[in-house]
Structures are given as structure tokens and as C-alpha cells.
Enzyme design. Structure first.
Site, PDB file in Angstrom:
ATOM      1  N   PHE A 180       0.898  -1.067  -0.029  1.00 33.53           N
ATOM      2  CA  PHE A 180       0.020  -0.079  -0.082  1.00 33.53           C
ATOM      3  C   PHE A 180       0.922   1.231   0.035  1.00 33.53           C
ATOM      4  CE2 PHE A 180       0.735  -0.983   4.370  1.00 33.53           C
ATOM      5  CZ  PHE A 180       0.776   0.107   5.068  1.00 33.53           C
ATOM      6  N   CYS A 181       0.204   2.391  -0.399  1.00 33.00           N
ATOM      7  CA  CYS A 181       1.032   3.639  -0.449  1.00 33.00           C
ATOM      8  C   CYS A 181       0.044   4.757  -0.154  1.00 33.00           C
ATOM      9  CB  CYS A 181       1.823   3.813  -1.785  1.00 33.00           C
ATOM     10  SG  CYS A 181       0.706   3.497  -3.229  1.00 33.00           S
ATOM     11  N   THR A 182       0.199   6.032  -0.375  1.00 37.73           N
ATOM     12  CA  THR A 182      -0.678   7.044  -0.245  1.00 37.73           C
ATOM     13  C   THR A 182      -1.809   7.078  -1.145  1.00 37.73           C
ATOM     14  OG1 THR A 182       1.210   8.612   0.670  1.00 37.73           O
ATOM     15  CG2 THR A 182      -0.948   9.618   0.293  1.00 37.73           C
ATOM     16  N   GLY A 184      -1.867   5.162  -4.229  1.00 35.28           N
ATOM     17  CA  GLY A 184      -1.908   3.934  -5.220  1.00 35.28           C
ATOM     18  C   GLY A 184      -0.876   3.721  -6.377  1.00 35.28           C
ATOM     19  N   ILE A 209      -4.089   4.584   0.770  1.00 33.73           N
ATOM     20  CA  ILE A 209      -4.550   4.885   1.868  1.00 33.73           C
ATOM     21  C   ILE A 209      -5.669   5.897   1.892  1.00 33.73           C
ATOM     22  CG2 ILE A 209      -3.993   5.762   4.286  1.00 33.73           C
ATOM     23  CD1 ILE A 209      -0.783   4.905   3.467  1.00 33.73           C
TER      24      ILE A 209
END
Length: 315
Positions: A180-182, A184, A209
Site C-alpha cells: 500500500f501507499c498514499t 496507489g 490509504i
């Protein structure tokens, strides 16, 4: 004022799509953003578009409509939050080699990418003990919030991610990987890379996120802390309202109220995280930047207070 009543919309967008004429897109896109008084930065590259912009509801809608007139952007998605004033001070369109910099040749999310997981199904995936959950963001982002149980690679930049994976994980042992990241975008590149490295089942959180915080009720959340965002708000809470962190403009670390009370904190120049570790050249640059900020304040002129000279669009 609730977030829905706030006048400025912040839109984070990206799309991996082949843009053979990306250089020619820069000027008309920049002109349209300026015409609409949309602020922020968009990146263009052969592999697509990425960035975060802010404006009124009408201006953001008009910019998105303008982009989607190009059939290549017809499926462009974005994520929104709201705030009281523009979190950006300037309008920029930059040409790049990559819209998010992994630094590995041949990685192409347009060709191959991991399995998207909707935010509503994310909890079930990461609760599976057989799933390795990796936070692909940088150390200063992870420091203020992450999903419980997630691995922190402690990377300083996304360029370090491939070396980290190769040093710590084995496709024959780590059968299921969730990332996951901020917003996508990093996971698009990261999942494509890991599939090329031989990992069989690679999942990533669709929309990142920010989409999870928007769609999953706080009572059901696996998220802990705030989420770092790449604008002058610095962080957002689970309800996407602005958090209480500031950012040290010398080292980029988010700093708490307690950090700001420290004798090692000097606005724009140092904080408890970097007061004894920054090279003098970097420190001198920070002093000069802070001087210009103070001069701009005295003249009641805008200045990019929250921006570090280093690139910041999830790289």
C-alpha cells in the site's frame, strides 16, 4: 466548518497510460490550469500522468473534464479532500522520465500489474497471517502512521525499494504479498516490479490509504496514526481533516507539537530529527529558504512554505 463546506478541493490523480506526445501536452495543460486558477503540480511522462492539484469545486471539475476529452484519460480516476485555502502556491506541469521514480528499466504497469484490492476488502487480506504486508512509502511518511502489522522498509526514497525487496524477500518463501501507499501510484510500479522478480501473488490497495480512509468506517479501521500528504496540510486524519503535524522543511520529517517545543527545533532550519545530522550545504540552503519565507511574509506575498526543493510527488 465541515470538510464538505470548505471551499477548496484537493484532487490527487494519476494514470499509467502511454503518452507518446507527452512533451506536447505540457503547454496546453499548463495554460488550462492557469486559466482555471488551479494550483499544484502535474507530472507528464511517456508512461502517464501524476500529481495533486487544488481549486474550487467548479475549477477542479472543469480541469478533469478537460483532461477526459482526451480519450486516453477517459478512465482517469482521482481522490479528493477539502480544505479552507489552497495548499499549493504555484501552478506547474513538469516533464519527467517516470511519473513515480522507481529507477528500474522495463517496469511497465501498463503491461503487468498486481491484483487490486478494494478498500472494503483490505482488512480481510491483511488479517491473513500468510500475507506479507509492506508499506512502500518512505520512512518519514511511515513514522506518523501505517496499517497495524505492516513492514516498514525504512527507505529514504522509492528508488531504494527494489534493493530492499531483493535483500529481504524470496519469491519461494513469500507467496502472498500485499502493498500500500498514499494514493496507489507507487504500488502500481512496486507490484509490477515484484511480479517481474518472480513473486506469484501480489496485491495492492486500490486508491491507496486515502481511499481506505474515505471508504472504511473508523470503527473498523486497521489504520493507526495520521497519513502524510504531499501538500501544506502535511497530514490528514482518518476523516481526511487536516492533522496537527507540521513539516520540517530542512529534512522533510513530520514534526509534532512536542517536537516544535524542543530546543532543537528552529523553524525551517532544524528539528529534533535532523539538528545534528544534516550536511552544512543542506543547512545553509534551509537558512536561505527560511530567510526568503520570512521576507515574503513581511511583504504579504505567497511563498511555497511547505515545499522542499526535492521532488515530492510520492517519489
Amino acid at each position: 466548518m465541515s470538510s464538505h463546506d470548505q471551499p477548496i478541493v484537493v484532487a490527487a490523480l494519476y494514470q499509467f497510460v502511454t503518452l507518446e506526445d507527452f512533451e506536447a501536452l505540457r503547454e496546453p495543460l499548463l495554460n488550462e490550469m492557469k486559466r482555471l486558477d488551479v494550483k499544484g503540480t502535474l507530472l507528464l511522462a511517456f508512461e502517464g500522468i501524476n500529481g495533486t492539484v487544488s481549486g474550487t469545486r467548479a475549477d477542479i471539475d472543469a480541469l478533469l473534464d478537460w483532461l477526459k476529452r482526451d480519450p486516453r484519460f477517459a478512465a482517469l480516476e482521482h481522490k479528493e479532500s477539502c480544505c479552507e485555502a489552497h495548499p499549493f502556491y504555484r501552478t506547474k506541469v513538469k516533464l519527467k522520465r517516470e511519473i513515480v521514480t522507481l529507477g528500474v528499466d522495463g517496469i511497465d504497469p501498463n503491461r503487468r500489474v498486481g491484483t487490486y484490492v478494494e478498500p472494503e476488502q483490505w482488512n480481510d487480506l491483511i488479517d491473513d497471517p500468510e500475507v506479507l504486508v509492506i508499506d512502500t512509502r518512505n520512512d518519514y511518511e511511515v513514522a506518523i502512521g501505517s496499517f497495524e502489522g505492516a513492514v516498514d522498509p525504512r527507505t529514504k526514497s522509492f528508488r531504494e525499494f527494489p534493493e530492499y525487496v531483493r535483500a529481504h524477500y524470496d519469491p519461494s518463501r513469500h507467496k502472498k504479498v500485499a502493498m500500500f501507499c498514499t494514493g496507489g501510484i507507487r504500488c502500481e510500479k512496486a507490484s509490477s516490479f515484484m511480479l517481474d522478480e518472480g513473486f506469484e501473488e501480489v496485491f495492492h490497495l486500490k486508491g491507496g490509504i486515502l481511499s481506505y480512509l474515505e471508504k472504511v468506517p473508523e470503527a473498523q479501521t486497521r489504520w493507526r496514526g495520521d497519513c502524510f500528504v504531499f501538500d501544506n496540510r502535511v497530514t490528514v486524519r482518518h476523516d481526511l481533516s487536516e492533522g496537527e503535524f507540521e513539516q520540517c522543511h530542512a529534512c522533510r520529517m513530520p514534526i509534532s507539537t512536542e517536537d516544535q517545543a524542543s530546543e532543537r527545533y528552529s523553524p525551517g532550519i532544524s528539528c529534533p530529527h535532523c539538528w545534528d545530522s544534516l550536511p552544512e550545504k543542506t543547512r545553509a540552503g534551509a537558512r536561505e529558504r527560511q530567510k526568503q519565507i520570512e521576507l515574503a511574509k513581511a511583504r504579504n506575498q505567497p511563498h511555497p512554505l511547505g515545499r522542499n526543493p526535492r521532488e515530492n510527488t510520492e517519489n
